[in-house]
Write an enzyme that holds these catalytic residues in place. Structure first.
Site, PDB file in Angstrom:
ATOM      1  N   LYS A 116       0.937  -0.912  -0.119  1.00  0.00           N
ATOM      2  CA  LYS A 116       0.258  -0.165  -0.117  1.00  0.00           C
ATOM      3  C   LYS A 116       0.955   1.445   0.327  1.00  0.00           C
ATOM      4  CE  LYS A 116      -4.369  -2.175   1.139  1.00  0.00           C
ATOM      5  NZ  LYS A 116      -5.097  -1.330   2.107  1.00  0.00           N
ATOM      6  N   GLY A 164      -9.024  -6.757   2.145  1.00  0.00           N
ATOM      7  CA  GLY A 164     -10.157  -7.254   3.442  1.00  0.00           C
ATOM      8  C   GLY A 164     -10.577  -6.605   4.300  1.00  0.00           C
ATOM      9  N   LYS A 201      -4.449  10.474   7.069  1.00  0.00           N
ATOM     10  CA  LYS A 201      -6.218  10.971   7.525  1.00  0.00           C
ATOM     11  C   LYS A 201      -7.362  10.414   8.056  1.00  0.00           C
ATOM     12  CE  LYS A 201      -7.923  15.056   8.625  1.00  0.00           C
ATOM     13  NZ  LYS A 201      -8.080  15.511  10.206  1.00  0.00           N
ATOM     14  N   LEU A 203     -10.769   9.891   7.469  1.00  0.00           N
ATOM     15  CA  LEU A 203     -11.995  11.158   6.820  1.00  0.00           C
ATOM     16  C   LEU A 203     -13.476  10.405   7.371  1.00  0.00           C
ATOM     17  CD1 LEU A 203     -10.950  10.469   3.357  1.00  0.00           C
ATOM     18  CD2 LEU A 203     -11.004  12.111   4.191  1.00  0.00           C
ATOM     19  N   HIS A 208     -17.530   5.929  -0.546  1.00  0.00           N
ATOM     20  CA  HIS A 208     -16.169   4.537  -1.689  1.00  0.00           C
ATOM     21  C   HIS A 208     -16.931   4.726  -2.941  1.00  0.00           C
ATOM     22  CE1 HIS A 208     -13.799   0.811  -1.908  1.00  0.00           C
ATOM     23  NE2 HIS A 208     -14.008   1.496  -2.964  1.00  0.00           N
ATOM     24  N   GLU A 275      -8.811   2.676  -6.120  1.00  0.00           N
ATOM     25  CA  GLU A 275     -10.270   3.196  -4.780  1.00  0.00           C
ATOM     26  C   GLU A 275     -10.123   4.814  -4.517  1.00  0.00           C
ATOM     27  OE1 GLU A 275     -12.010  -1.805  -3.975  1.00  0.00           O
ATOM     28  OE2 GLU A 275     -10.788  -0.091  -2.765  1.00  0.00           O
ATOM     29  N   ASN A 289      -6.183  -1.965  -6.962  1.00  0.00           N
ATOM     30  CA  ASN A 289      -6.777  -3.643  -7.208  1.00  0.00           C
ATOM     31  C   ASN A 289      -6.047  -4.079  -8.142  1.00  0.00           C
ATOM     32  OD1 ASN A 289      -7.312  -4.534  -4.413  1.00  0.00           O
ATOM     33  ND2 ASN A 289      -9.383  -3.134  -4.910  1.00  0.00           N
ATOM     34  N   ARG A 291      -7.106  -6.644 -10.235  1.00  0.00           N
ATOM     35  CA  ARG A 291      -7.410  -7.437 -10.961  1.00  0.00           C
ATOM     36  C   ARG A 291      -9.398  -7.412 -11.329  1.00  0.00           C
ATOM     37  NH1 ARG A 291     -11.272  -7.905  -6.646  1.00  0.00           N
ATOM     38  NH2 ARG A 291      -9.921  -6.902  -4.567  1.00  0.00           N
ATOM     39  N   ARG A 337     -25.036  -7.656  -3.011  1.00  0.00           N
ATOM     40  CA  ARG A 337     -24.100  -9.131  -2.645  1.00  0.00           C
ATOM     41  C   ARG A 337     -25.029 -10.257  -1.085  1.00  0.00           C
ATOM     42  NH1 ARG A 337     -17.384  -7.308  -2.224  1.00  0.00           N
ATOM     43  NH2 ARG A 337     -17.665  -5.923  -3.412  1.00  0.00           N
TER      44      ARG A 337
END
Ligand code: ADP
Length: 447
Positions: A116, A164, A201, A203, A208, A275, A289, A291, A337
């Protein structure tokens, strides 16, 4: 084009990839654990190879068995789906060394984005806006205090190797910080074998929002707009939509362009998702990501593009089938989902599905690997299907979703369908007025 693709996954995504390969006239091989011998993707594939016992580490994560299955069956490419080995750079490298194509980006690109801190540095260099935070891993208490103080509280401590939603802790004061910093390191060490953490920070009320991108590996990049995945429980997405109720076309095209320029400059190959958290009109990169995502069908619904076809084309050297100007965003799509879980406690509910009836009609898509009489094994993720609804606008989409949810029947186990039946009647949801904390608050207040 490939002759034969091996699908290194299970469940709905294995079936999703299998369908795309069939449409392209490519033979399919699936691998499966002993627990999945009766799975739908195993039944529908041209060939199947049992690669081990139920635990994922002995089967779906067993690289040697999967490479051996490619060699036995003569597969010339592997589609990893999402989860399992889809973001495992070593797997991509090993396949390359065996002259088998990994349908995804290069091992090096997976490696950069899998770390990351490295991902954030790269994003910054490519002109993508990032969340203010530490420049790298924070290894001492004093550094943690100094950095958090300069960013300003609240802050979030996150695992470098995270995924995750694990290994993240929020600190609202300096007193909280040391505890958060220590717990996040312990959790990260246990979950990822790497205790390194960094600080950002925090938020308070972001959405998202993620941008779907594609690179052709030769310096061209496109974007397919955004998905709003703000409805989350424990950092796991529950409901996703495209377009985001919060963006207008100018904002969409501006952030989309930044992301497609970035993948072009990287020389990135295949599908990716950039993202962001989005607050007060600003985007803040959190991760990329490398994928296909669970929620890719909402993008397919509004663009008409088959993302798995596109992945296969790019990986086989055929390039992208579209240019940016060809992409039009039509109507609105929502994905729910559906998990085999108690809709209130979210405790997994494996077992036998005694009756399975899916909704149909205009604008309805169900991606699922289960069927009446199927026994859900207890070893894997509890996602059993996705309901994707498309309408000419958000209002029509919601009307259709409500009707589709009424028609959906899954007997014998508990599922999260009742949660969606509640959500579709909620006025905040109807107005598109929610942030990443909305669902947790809603669940807590309706207990
Ligand atoms: P993971 O890879 O574990 O999914 P992400 O970095 O993608 O981790 O973050 C997952 C979720 O955690 C985000 O969707 C958001 O809900 C929350 N989150 C992450 N970073 C922040 C932040 N800086 N401020 C507020 N929430 C955050």
């Amino acid at each position: 084009m490939f002759q034969k693709i091996l699908i290194a996954n299970r469940g709905e995504i294995a079936l999703r990839v299998l369908r795309a390969a069939k449409e392209l006239g490519i033979k399919t091989v699936v691998v499966h654990s002993t627990a999945d011998a009766d799975a739908m993707h195993v039944r529908l594939a041209d060939e199947s190879v049992c690669i081990g016992p139920p635990p994922s580490r002995d089967s779906y994560l067993n690289i040697h068995q999967i490479v051996a299955a490619c060699e036995i069956t003569g597969a010339d490419a592997v589609h990893p789906g999402y989860g399992f080995l889809s973001e495992n750079a070593r797997f991509a490298d090993i396949l390359a060394a065996h002259n088998i194509t990994f349908i995804g980006p290069s091992g090096d690109h997976i490696r950069i984005m899998g770390d990351k801190i490295e991902a954030k540095r790269t994003a910054k260099r490519l002109g993508i806006p990032v969340v203010p935070g530490s420049d790298g891993a924070v290894s001492s208490e004093d550094d943690a205090k100094r950095i958090a103080g300069s960013i300003g509280y609240p802050v979030i401590v996150k695992a470098t190797a995270g995924g995750g939603g694990r290994g993240m802790k929020v600190a609202r004061t300096e007193d909280d910080l040391i505890e958060a910093w220590q717990t996040a390191q312990t959790e990260a060490g246990a979950a990822f074998g790497n205790p390194s953490v960094y600080i950002e920070k925090y938020l308070e009320k972001p959405r998202h929002i993620e941008i779907q991108v594609f690179g052709d590996g030769a310096g061209k990049g496109i974007h397919l707009g955004e998905r709003d995945c703000s409805l989350q429980r424990r950092h796991q997405k529950v409901w996703e939509e495209a377009n985001s109720p919060a963006l207008n076309i100018e904002q969409r095209m501006r952030i989309g362009q930044i992301c497609s320029d970035a993948v072009a400059e990287l020389g990135y190959s295949g599908a990716g998702t950039v993202e962001f958290l989005y607050e007060d009109g600003e985007f803040y990169f959190i991760e990329m990501n490398t994928r296909l995502q669970v929620e890719h069908p909402v993008t397919e619904a509004i663009t008409g593009l088959d993302l798995v076809h596109e992945q296969i084309r790019v990986a086989s050297g055929g390039g992208l089938s579209v240019r940016q100007d060809d992409i039009k965003f039509q109507g609105h799509a929502i994905e729910c989902r559906i998990n085999a879980e108690d809709p209130r406690t979210f405790v997994p509910s494996p077992g036998t599905i005694t009756h399975f009836h899916t909704p149909g009609g205009l604008g309805i898509r169900v991606d699922s690997g289960v069927y009446s009489g199927y026994r859900i094994p207890p070893y894997y993720d509890s996602l059993i299907g996705k309901l994707i609804v498309h309408g000419r606008n958000r209002v029509e989409c919601m009307m259709r979703l409500r009707r589709a949810l009424d028609e959906f029947v899954v007997d014998g186990i508990k599922t999260t369908l009742p949660l969606f039946r509640d959500l579709v009647g909620n006025s905040d949801i109807a107005n598109g007025d929610y942030d990443i904390h909305w669902l947790e608050h809603y669940l807590a207040s309706s207990d």
